[in-house]
Every structure is written in structure tokens, then in C-alpha cells.
Design a protein around this motif. Sequence first.
Motif, PDB file in Angstrom:
ATOM      1  N   SER A 311      15.955  -5.104  -1.070  1.00  8.17           N
ATOM      2  CA  SER A 311      15.511  -5.638   0.219  1.00  8.17           C
ATOM      3  C   SER A 311      13.996  -5.703   0.297  1.00  8.17           C
ATOM      4  N   LEU A 312      13.311  -4.698  -0.244  1.00  9.64           N
ATOM      5  CA  LEU A 312      11.854  -4.716  -0.244  1.00  9.64           C
ATOM      6  C   LEU A 312      11.316  -5.897  -1.044  1.00  9.64           C
ATOM      7  N   PHE A 313      11.935  -6.175  -2.189  1.00  8.16           N
ATOM      8  CA  PHE A 313      11.481  -7.308  -2.994  1.00  8.16           C
ATOM      9  C   PHE A 313      11.778  -8.639  -2.306  1.00  8.16           C
ATOM     10  N   ARG A 314      12.906  -8.735  -1.622  1.00 11.28           N
ATOM     11  CA  ARG A 314      13.199  -9.956  -0.866  1.00 11.28           C
ATOM     12  C   ARG A 314      12.164 -10.157   0.239  1.00 11.28           C
ATOM     13  N   LEU A 315      11.818  -9.063   0.912  1.00  6.32           N
ATOM     14  CA  LEU A 315      10.780  -9.145   1.939  1.00  6.32           C
ATOM     15  C   LEU A 315       9.448  -9.573   1.345  1.00  6.32           C
ATOM     16  N   LEU A 316       9.136  -9.036   0.180  1.00  2.18           N
ATOM     17  CA  LEU A 316       7.863  -9.371  -0.459  1.00  2.18           C
ATOM     18  C   LEU A 316       7.822 -10.841  -0.865  1.00  2.18           C
ATOM     19  N   ARG A 317       8.903 -11.344  -1.442  1.00  2.00           N
ATOM     20  CA  ARG A 317       8.936 -12.759  -1.818  1.00  2.00           C
ATOM     21  C   ARG A 317       8.806 -13.655  -0.585  1.00  2.00           C
ATOM     22  N   ALA A 318       9.543 -13.310   0.466  1.00  2.32           N
ATOM     23  CA  ALA A 318       9.470 -14.100   1.699  1.00  2.32           C
ATOM     24  C   ALA A 318       8.070 -14.053   2.299  1.00  2.32           C
ATOM     25  N   ALA A 319       7.431 -12.882   2.232  1.00  2.00           N
ATOM     26  CA  ALA A 319       6.069 -12.751   2.763  1.00  2.00           C
ATOM     27  C   ALA A 319       5.089 -13.620   1.993  1.00  2.00           C
ATOM     28  N   MET A 320       5.267 -13.717   0.694  1.00  5.15           N
ATOM     29  CA  MET A 320       4.383 -14.564  -0.113  1.00  5.15           C
ATOM     30  C   MET A 320       4.593 -16.042   0.206  1.00  5.15           C
ATOM     31  N   ILE A 321       5.849 -16.438   0.369  1.00  6.88           N
ATOM     32  CA  ILE A 321       6.146 -17.844   0.646  1.00  6.88           C
ATOM     33  C   ILE A 321       5.652 -18.247   2.028  1.00  6.88           C
ATOM     34  N   LEU A 322       5.830 -17.353   3.010  1.00  7.60           N
ATOM     35  CA  LEU A 322       5.430 -17.658   4.385  1.00  7.60           C
ATOM     36  C   LEU A 322       3.956 -17.381   4.641  1.00  7.60           C
TER      37      LEU A 322
END
Length: 591
Positions: A311-322
Amino acid sequence: MALLRLGSKSDDEFRQEGQTLHCTTGLPSDVTVEVGESSFFLHKFPLLCRSGLLKKLIADSTHEDGSSSVLELHDVPGGDKIFNLVTRFCYGVKIEVTASNVASLRCASEYLQMNENYGEGNLVSQTESFLNEVLSNWSDTIKALQTCEEVKNISEEIHIVSRCIDSLAMKVCSDPNMFNRPKAEGDCSNNQGQDPTTWNGISSETKLLGDDWWYEDLSLLSISLYKRFILAIEAKGMKPESIVGSLIFYIRRFVPLMNRQSSFNDKNNVKQQGTSTTSNNSTISEADQKVVLEEIVGLLPNKKGVTPSESLFRLLRAAMILRASQSCIDNLEKRIGSQLDQVELVDLLIPNMSYSVETLYDIDCIHRIIDHFMSMHQPATAATSPSITEEVIVGANTLKPMTMVAILVDAYLAEMALDVNLKLPKFHALASAIPDYARPLDDALYHAIDVYLEAHPWLADSEREQFCRLMNVQKLSLEASTHAAQNERLPIRVIVQVLFFEQLRLRTSISTWLFVDNIENSQNPNGNLGFLRSNGNNGQQQGDDNLRDRVKELENECLDIRKELKKLAKTKKSWNFFSRMLFFTKSYSKC
């Protein structure tokens, strides 16, 4: 849904024409109230008897010629729809108060000063009493809290929002054994009066609820209200695991990127679409998704290991994209770094989202995560003396996570080594981030180096030689040493070192074996009793001579190997020599 009916008269006294409401009692209208885009033509007397604010405004705006007064009330909480209900209440016409409008009616009555000073059983007391009933019901409380967004300021002033949140938090944090929490099946509150097996609008006809029974209902709230709810249950001692579960459920609802593995096309897709559709068919813009993500990250508990690494990595990827704030990204990287020993290799494969894409994956991000892990787990003594003997100093509790991370990083390096755009200094820096003592064996690191050399055949000999210094040839297994001895991609100096240390290790092993065997014989003389009896002193002398011959033979062979190694280093002859080296190795093994 809870329901309250007020008034006894029929609705015949009012006629609706578009956005205009006319009173049809037969008396002339003497006051006009403008609320938003709607107009209300009314009589003064019912309003004067119920509202302190309207009484004052009518008195201030009364004309000497007796003409109609015009009042502008564009700030009435709830707008023209709620004022329509308030007007009907003043005239004693039947109205229905529900969980969906009680908050707005309560705020409007407060704004219009419809308290007991202007009639017994006025709207303030009626809505306040009904609101208390609503707060005892789970689903009704959520509906009331949602409508507070429409009357935000005044609902905060009269504490409707805080009361709703406290009511929900109390129900969520209460002891499940006390209430025997059941499974919710839609909106069961309509039949609550007839069904004795309900608790706060939740049916108990089926199986009991799990700890996540409240996740979906609370995900209906706006991010501002949801944040206050999370802080409330955290203050009441809710388990961090349950808080994380709710946070992840909430963000999956509003940030679609959290529901799938990221790809290299995600950034372009988000930019092209601009908005995303949530599970309830509403759209949320990219900017709103960014706000939700940043708020959720700030609410994550600080306890290590509570938030799953995936979940942390999903959040990190989403944060980079957004394009989330740098503080949000730093927060996620530090959280991941604190539990890097729990991460899987696939999680580290973060696509490079920067505008200047040098490598396929974001290696700089992983490097920062590794640095965060090392800053929290590497002792000062180990940092200054990266020796394998540090295992005793750092202890098992520290070395185990460090070793797991070393294995993870070496596997990651092997994946990244295939990228032809990966520069040698970046690979070197990433591999060097792990101390030598954290790797029991360097086989995985050797594999990553070999893959990199194969994918980058244009490296100069000096670069290859410097690059191979990353690994400790003394920590290669027999299988890895055998492979390295025949690896044409390695510099000759490295191959010489591999062969030398392998032969040195073999000689040490043989010497140790002979020494132990000699000790055992000396400590157990009876074991050779039969031999001595049959052969006497001649047999013992013969055994000693054989032992001397074997040791002498080994010394001669090692001397020959040293000569050959020196010769190879000077002349750099063909690979046939290494076949001879392997032959000597096999000879030692047979001995």
C-alpha cells in the motif's frame, strides 16, 4: 430513516409557481422575502410570531405608506429549499424533518432566531430534540453529517459537526461484545421501530460484522470530515491496523490509481483525462485526488509495519503521478525505508515518472529509501568498520533485517543491470549503500555485476576492474567461484584473485582436516591399537611418512600454482591455462 412531522394544516395555503411561492389565505401579502433566486410573498404576522430576525428586519423595513416590505436573506442556511420549509412551519403547515434536512433546518432556525422566546415548541427546540434522536442511529448520523457541508460555518458554531463525529467515533470504538455488532444490510433503519434486533440502524438478522464494518459508510464523507473522524477514533484508542484499513479503503474510492499496478502510461493517462470516475459514478479531478492523497498520507499511523508495504508503494507511485508535494513523497519514502526488510522485489520496480527519463525505473527513489533504512538500522560502529566480524557487534536483531535488505537490493540490482542507460556510477552507488558485513555471501552481487557487464560490453578494462571491486571474492561460494573462473567478461586480475583465494581456501581446509584427524588419533590411542599390534613400530612410522608425503605434495602443488598465476598476470595467455587451474582444483578436491 428517522422522521418527524411538524404542523397540522394542509399545503393548500401555498401555491408554487416556478421559483415563486405565494400565500393563498385570502389576505394580501405584505412582505416579500428574497432567498437566492426564489421569492416568497408572505404575511408578516406568522413570521413575526416565530422568528426574531424576521421580526427585526420587518420592523426596520416597514414603509409609512404601508406598502410591502422586501427582505433579502441570501445567507439563510440551506438556501431557498430550507427557507420554504421554515415558512411552512411558521404557518403551521405539515413538513417532514428527516436525517437529510435536520442539520440544515437546525442551522436555519438558529440563524432566524426561532427559539422559545418566539413561541413555545419553536423550530430550534423541535429540530434540536430530533437531532438527538438522529445521533443515536448510525446511518442517520452519517446522513446528517454529510448535509453539514451545505451549512458548514453555522453547523460548526452550534457544534452539530462535532456531535455527529463524536457519535460515530463512539460507536466505532465501542466494545463489540457489549453491542454484539451485526452485519449491515442496506438501510434497515426504516423498520427499526418494528424490528427489535437492530442496533443503531444496523440489522442483526445475519452474521456478525468484522472489524471493517464501518469502512464503506465512512468513505461517503468528504475528506475534511473524514479526517476529523479519523483523528477522533485515534484519540479514543482505535487500533492502528483498523485506522490504516479505513484509510486505504477511503483512498481507493477517490484515487483510481490506487486500484491497479502502475505502468509507464499512467502519467500520460492522468494528464489526458484530467478527471477520474469513482465507484459511485461521480468524478473527481486530478487536483482533488492530489488533495485526498496528501491528507491520507498525513493520517497514516507512525507505527512501523502497520501500513502494508504494498500500500505504501501504491501511494508513492500515485503521489509521483499526481505531482504531490515533496513533503508527501518524502514522508512515504521514509515510511518505506523504515520497513524495507518487509518489501518484495516487485514493489521496488517504480517506473520513472520524471520528465528527463534516464532510466526505465526510478533508481534515485530506491536509493533514497535505502539510505533511510540504513540511517535507522546501521550502527555507528558498523558504519566505520564494514567487516564481516561486525556480526558479533551489531547483533542478530540488527543483522537479520540488514541481511534481508542486502538480498533484496542485490536482486534489484540484477533487474536494473539490464537497462543499457544505467550509468556505472549510479549502479556503484546503489550497491555500495549496503555494507559488506550485511552480505553473508556475495553470490547475488556477483550475479548483478555479471549481468551489468553483459549488458554493457563497451566498458573499458579499467572500468570493469574498478567495477568488480564492489564484490569480495573471498565471500563467493564454490559454485560462484567456479563460474567466475571461467567468466570471460571479468578482468583477468579478478579471475586471478578468485583462483588464488579458492586454492588458499582449499589448502586451509585440507590442513585443518589433517590437523583435526591427527588430534583425534592422539586423543584415542586405542583406535589404532589393532594397527600397532599388527605392524608394530614400522606401521606407525609408515603412517607418519605417508602424512608427511601428502603435506609435501600439497605444498609443491601450491608453489606451482603461484608460479602459474604470476606467469598469467604478466603474459595474459589464453584461457587454456584456467582449465589447468581447474584441474589442479579438482586434484585438491580428490585429495
